[in-house]
Every structure is written in structure tokens, then in C-alpha cells.
Write an enzyme that holds these catalytic residues in place. Structure first.
Site, PDB file in Angstrom:
ATOM      1  N   GLY A   7      52.028 -68.176  63.201  1.00  0.00           N
ATOM      2  CA  GLY A   7      52.223 -66.740  63.348  1.00  0.00           C
ATOM      3  C   GLY A   7      53.702 -66.422  63.439  1.00  0.00           C
ATOM      4  N   SER A   9      55.258 -65.603  66.194  1.00  0.00           N
ATOM      5  CA  SER A   9      55.814 -66.057  67.478  1.00  0.00           C
ATOM      6  C   SER A   9      55.634 -67.544  67.707  1.00  0.00           C
ATOM      7  CB  SER A   9      55.137 -65.343  68.654  1.00  0.00           C
ATOM      8  OG  SER A   9      55.224 -63.957  68.537  1.00  0.00           O
ATOM      9  N   ARG A  10      54.483 -68.074  67.305  1.00  0.00           N
ATOM     10  CA  ARG A  10      54.136 -69.444  67.686  1.00  0.00           C
ATOM     11  C   ARG A  10      53.410 -70.155  66.560  1.00  0.00           C
ATOM     12  NH1 ARG A  10      50.778 -69.685  73.005  1.00  0.00           N
ATOM     13  NH2 ARG A  10      49.480 -68.169  71.931  1.00  0.00           N
ATOM     14  N   ASP A 100      46.354 -64.759  57.785  1.00  0.00           N
ATOM     15  CA  ASP A 100      45.667 -64.964  59.074  1.00  0.00           C
ATOM     16  C   ASP A 100      44.496 -63.987  59.221  1.00  0.00           C
ATOM     17  OD1 ASP A 100      47.454 -62.791  59.342  1.00  0.00           O
ATOM     18  OD2 ASP A 100      48.079 -63.342  61.375  1.00  0.00           O
ATOM     19  N   SER A 123      51.640 -61.390  67.757  1.00  0.00           N
ATOM     20  CA  SER A 123      52.883 -60.620  67.681  1.00  0.00           C
ATOM     21  C   SER A 123      52.527 -59.180  67.333  1.00  0.00           C
ATOM     22  CB  SER A 123      53.798 -61.184  66.596  1.00  0.00           C
ATOM     23  OG  SER A 123      53.944 -62.557  66.764  1.00  0.00           O
TER      24      SER A 123
HETATM   25  N1  LIG Z   1      54.698 -69.110  75.087  1.00  0.00           N
HETATM   26  C1  LIG Z   1      54.473 -67.929  74.506  1.00  0.00           C
HETATM   27  N2  LIG Z   1      55.344 -67.446  73.599  1.00  0.00           N
HETATM   28  C2  LIG Z   1      55.144 -66.271  72.987  1.00  0.00           C
HETATM   29  N3  LIG Z   1      54.068 -65.502  73.239  1.00  0.00           N
HETATM   30  C3  LIG Z   1      53.165 -65.916  74.131  1.00  0.00           C
HETATM   31  C4  LIG Z   1      53.311 -67.155  74.801  1.00  0.00           C
HETATM   32  N4  LIG Z   1      52.239 -67.314  75.605  1.00  0.00           N
HETATM   33  C5  LIG Z   1      51.470 -66.230  75.442  1.00  0.00           C
HETATM   34  N5  LIG Z   1      52.019 -65.366  74.582  1.00  0.00           N
HETATM   35  C6  LIG Z   1      51.480 -64.054  74.229  1.00  0.00           C
HETATM   36  O1  LIG Z   1      50.885 -64.219  72.981  1.00  0.00           O
HETATM   37  C7  LIG Z   1      51.291 -63.193  72.076  1.00  0.00           C
HETATM   38  C8  LIG Z   1      51.574 -63.876  70.770  1.00  0.00           C
HETATM   39  O2  LIG Z   1      50.334 -64.427  70.372  1.00  0.00           O
HETATM   40  P1  LIG Z   1      50.178 -65.441  69.185  1.00  0.00           P
HETATM   41  O3  LIG Z   1      48.748 -65.354  68.800  1.00  0.00           O
HETATM   42  O4  LIG Z   1      50.720 -66.767  69.511  1.00  0.00           O
HETATM   43  O5  LIG Z   1      51.136 -64.748  68.108  1.00  0.00           O
HETATM   44  P2  LIG Z   1      51.457 -65.088  66.606  1.00  0.00           P
HETATM   45  O6  LIG Z   1      50.158 -65.532  65.969  1.00  0.00           O
HETATM   46  O7  LIG Z   1      51.963 -63.816  66.071  1.00  0.00           O
HETATM   47  O8  LIG Z   1      52.493 -66.172  66.595  1.00  0.00           O
HETATM   48  C9  LIG Z   1      52.494 -62.486  72.687  1.00  0.00           C
HETATM   49  O9  LIG Z   1      52.309 -61.083  72.618  1.00  0.00           O
HETATM   50  C10 LIG Z   1      52.523 -62.962  74.126  1.00  0.00           C
HETATM   51  O10 LIG Z   1      52.166 -61.925  75.041  1.00  0.00           O
HETATM   52  C1  LIG Z   2      50.077 -58.232  60.377  1.00  0.00           C
HETATM   53  C2  LIG Z   2      50.740 -59.579  60.587  1.00  0.00           C
HETATM   54  C3  LIG Z   2      52.237 -59.359  60.778  1.00  0.00           C
HETATM   55  C4  LIG Z   2      50.176 -60.227  61.863  1.00  0.00           C
HETATM   56  O1  LIG Z   2      50.905 -61.399  62.145  1.00  0.00           O
HETATM   57  P1  LIG Z   2      50.884 -62.144  63.567  1.00  0.00           P
HETATM   58  O2  LIG Z   2      50.774 -61.119  64.638  1.00  0.00           O
HETATM   59  O3  LIG Z   2      49.648 -63.019  63.569  1.00  0.00           O
HETATM   60  O4  LIG Z   2      52.121 -62.959  63.643  1.00  0.00           O
HETATM   61  C5  LIG Z   2      50.431 -60.529  59.390  1.00  0.00           C
HETATM   62  O5  LIG Z   2      49.061 -60.604  59.176  1.00  0.00           O
HETATM   63  C6  LIG Z   2      51.129 -60.066  58.127  1.00  0.00           C
HETATM   64  O6  LIG Z   2      52.294 -60.300  57.920  1.00  0.00           O
HETATM   65  N1  LIG Z   2      50.378 -59.366  57.226  1.00  0.00           N
HETATM   66  C7  LIG Z   2      50.884 -58.850  55.976  1.00  0.00           C
HETATM   67  C8  LIG Z   2      50.651 -57.392  55.880  1.00  0.00           C
HETATM   68  C9  LIG Z   2      49.191 -57.022  55.767  1.00  0.00           C
HETATM   69  O7  LIG Z   2      48.296 -57.738  56.269  1.00  0.00           O
HETATM   70  O8  LIG Z   2      48.915 -55.986  55.132  1.00  0.00           O
HETATM   71  K   LIG Z   3      47.911 -60.879  64.747  1.00  0.00           K
END
Ligand SMILES: Nc1ncnc2c1ncn2[C@@H]1O[C@H](COP(=O)(O)OP(=O)(O)O)[C@@H](O)[C@H]1O
Ligand SMILES: CC(C)(COP(=O)(O)O)[C@@H](O)C(=O)NCCC(=O)O
Ligand SMILES: [K+]
Length: 242
Positions: A7, A9-10, A100, A123
Site C-alpha cells: 500500500g 504506507s506499508r 488492491d 492510507s
Molecule cells: N506502523 C504503522 N504505520 C502506518 N500506519 C499504521 C501503522 N499501524 C497502524 N497503522 C494505521 O493503518 C493505516 C494504514 O493502513 P494500511 O492498510 O497499512 O495502509 P496502506 O495499505 O495504504 O499501506 C493508517 O491510517 C494508520 O492509522
Molecule cells: C485508492 C488507493 C490510493 C488506495 O490505496 P491504499 O490506501 O491501499 O494505499 C489505491 O487503490 C489507488 O491508487 N487507486 C487508483 C485510483 C482508483 O482506484 O481509481
Molecule cells: K485502502
């Protein structure tokens, strides 16, 4: 097989054989941060890797490099499709739909075979609605809890703090409380709006995934099934028959 959900963030991973299954996650700032994920050292050389990524191309590149250099492994990337297993994408430009989102819909559709709403609270918070015929009716993309908070931090002079503590929505009595409670109310109020306003949404099954899923699940007035690995479950379906 190593499964990766990357994602904004992670990176989340699941390494699986029946005898040996483990998962983990690593938050990253720079693409190269992902090269230090402990999973690269843990997998046997040559393990096939399947990945879903919505991060930018330099993150993909960093993952491919780590896989190759540390584990001598090749990465297969999932992508959004027009149709699979009776699930149909509503986007005109198929590849624009976040992969995703396609993964969580694939996993939810395989399980439900009936109308569902799937929330991915990462995120960004994405909400996708699929009817009982497998037709994606569309969805929403809104900023997640962390992003909303960072928007306040970056756009104001006197709203800045660290510890994050979500769950309350009542009136706050400090900057931290006012932001936490307010942002959490925005996210849960938004989901309640979807529940109330999208025709049939209350009759649909709800599933929820992503880093903030548990916090939001407990605040919702509808029961949403918590499925922490939904992206990876979809990836496993994607990898099955190509
Ligand atoms: N170590 C961490 N780092 C970043 N976000 C975290 C962490 N632990 C929990 N979170 C929470 O998870 C969310 C990000 O979720 P995640 O599903 O990992 O995001 P993405 O798929 O966008 O990378 C953030 O909004 C935050 O509140
Ligand atoms: C909407 C998102 C940013 C979500 O990403 P995430 O929160 O999982 O990091 C990702 O699915 C994305 O970049 N989508 C492309 C735009 C769309 O789905 O229309
Ligand atoms: K998401």
C-alpha cells in the site's frame, strides 16, 4: 509462495506453506526501506513472489531488486481486470482501478456470491459496492485517518502532535482530542452515510480490511466482517488460474 500487499504506507506479507506460515508488515518512507523487510532473509531462494502494489514505480523496483538480490526470486504483479469469476469491473479504464480494490473484491465475491460492500481502511479509505450478479456498481476513495490528520498538520500552524489514539467521537478538550475525535467522526460518519444512502447497502454484506479496519468496525452500526488479509486472499485467487 510469498504474497505481498504493498500500500501507500506499508508492505504486508504472508509466507505460506502448510507447515510454515508467517506474516508481517513494514511501514516505509522511502522505497529502499522495503529492502530491509525481514521476510527476504526468511524465504528459501527462488520462492515465487506474488504482489499487489498501489505504490509508485520506484517502490515496485525496490521490491523487485530485493527479491532478486536477497532471495533470488521473481515477482509476479497482479493487475485490475475487466472480469474474473463472474465479477465485473465498472471502470471504463480498467487499469485505473486500484489493484488492491480489485483484489479485495475478488476475495469478497468468491466468498459471498451475493451483494457486498467492502471497505479498505488504509492510507485512503476505499469503499466498493458489488451487486448480487457480480457487477461492480462503483465506489468511493476518501482520505484515511492518518492522511486526514496529516492534512491538518500540514495546513495549520498550531495543530501538531504525535501519539495516535482513535475511537472517540465526543467533544474534545485538547488539540489532540479535538483532532482525534473529529477525524474519527468524519470517517465513521462518512461510512454511516454510505450505509444509509446507497440503495440496498443495508441489506448487503459488509466486509472490512486495512490498517484502521478494527477501529472503524467497532464504531459502525452495521456488522462488518473483519478480514485482515483480504488483499492477499484476492491475490491468491488471481494467481490460481491465469
Ligand atoms: N506502523 C504503522 N504505520 C502506518 N500506519 C499504521 C501503522 N499501524 C497502524 N497503522 C494505521 O493503518 C493505516 C494504514 O493502513 P494500511 O492498510 O497499512 O495502509 P496502506 O495499505 O495504504 O499501506 C493508517 O491510517 C494508520 O492509522
Ligand atoms: C485508492 C488507493 C490510493 C488506495 O490505496 P491504499 O490506501 O491501499 O494505499 C489505491 O487503490 C489507488 O491508487 N487507486 C487508483 C485510483 C482508483 O482506484 O481509481
Ligand atoms: K485502502
Amino acid at each position: 509462495m510469498l504474497w505481498l500487499d504493498i500500500g501507500n504506507s506499508r508492505m504486508k506479507w504472508l509466507y505460506g506453506t502448510a507447515a510454515d506460515e508467517h506474516g508481517g508488515a513494514l511501514a516505509y518512507q522511502q522505497p529502499d526501506d522495503l529492502q530491509s523487510a525481514p521476510i527476504w532473509q526468511a524465504i528459501p531462494k527462488g520462492t515465487p513472489v506474488w504482489a499487489s502494489s498501489v505504490a509508485n514505480p520506484s517502490v515496485r523496483q525496490a521490491v523487485e531488486t530485493a527479491a532478486k538480490q536477497i532471495a533470488d526470486a521473481n515477482v509476479h504483479w497482479a493487475r485490475s481486470e475487466q472480469e474474473r469469476n463472474g465479477l465485473r469491473n465498472s471502470y471504463q479504464e480498467i487499469s485505473r482501478l486500484g489493484v488492491d480494490r480489485w483484489m479485495v473484491m475478488l476475495a469478497a465475491w468468491q466468498q459471498e456470491q451475493s451483494a457486498f460492500v467492502v471497505v479498505d481502511a488504509g492510507s485512503a479509505i476505499t469503499v466498493d459496492y458489488v451487486d448480487g450478479n457480480g457487477q461492480h456498481l462503483g465506489g468511493h476513495i476518501v482520505p484515511g485517518l492518518n492522511l486526514m490528520t496529516r492534512a491538518l498538520f500540514s495546513g495549520t500552524a498550531n495543530v501538531k502532535f504525535n501519539a495516535l489514539n482513535w475511537g472517540e467521537i465526543g467533544p474534545g478538550k485538547s488539540t489532540e482530542q479535538c483532532v482525534h475525535h473529529g477525524v474519527f467522526a468524519m470517517a465513521t460518519g462518512y461510512l454511516e452515510y454510505v450505509l444509509a444512502q446507497w440503495p440496498g447497502a443495508r441489506e448487503a454484506r459488509w466486509l472490512i480490511t486495512g490498517g484502521d479496519a478494527l477501529r472503524l468496525q467497532s464504531a459502525l452500526s452495521i456488522e462488518a466482517e473483519w478480514r485482515p488479509n483480504l488483499v492477499i486472499e484476492g491475490l491468491q485467487i488471481f494467481a490460481e488460474e491465469r
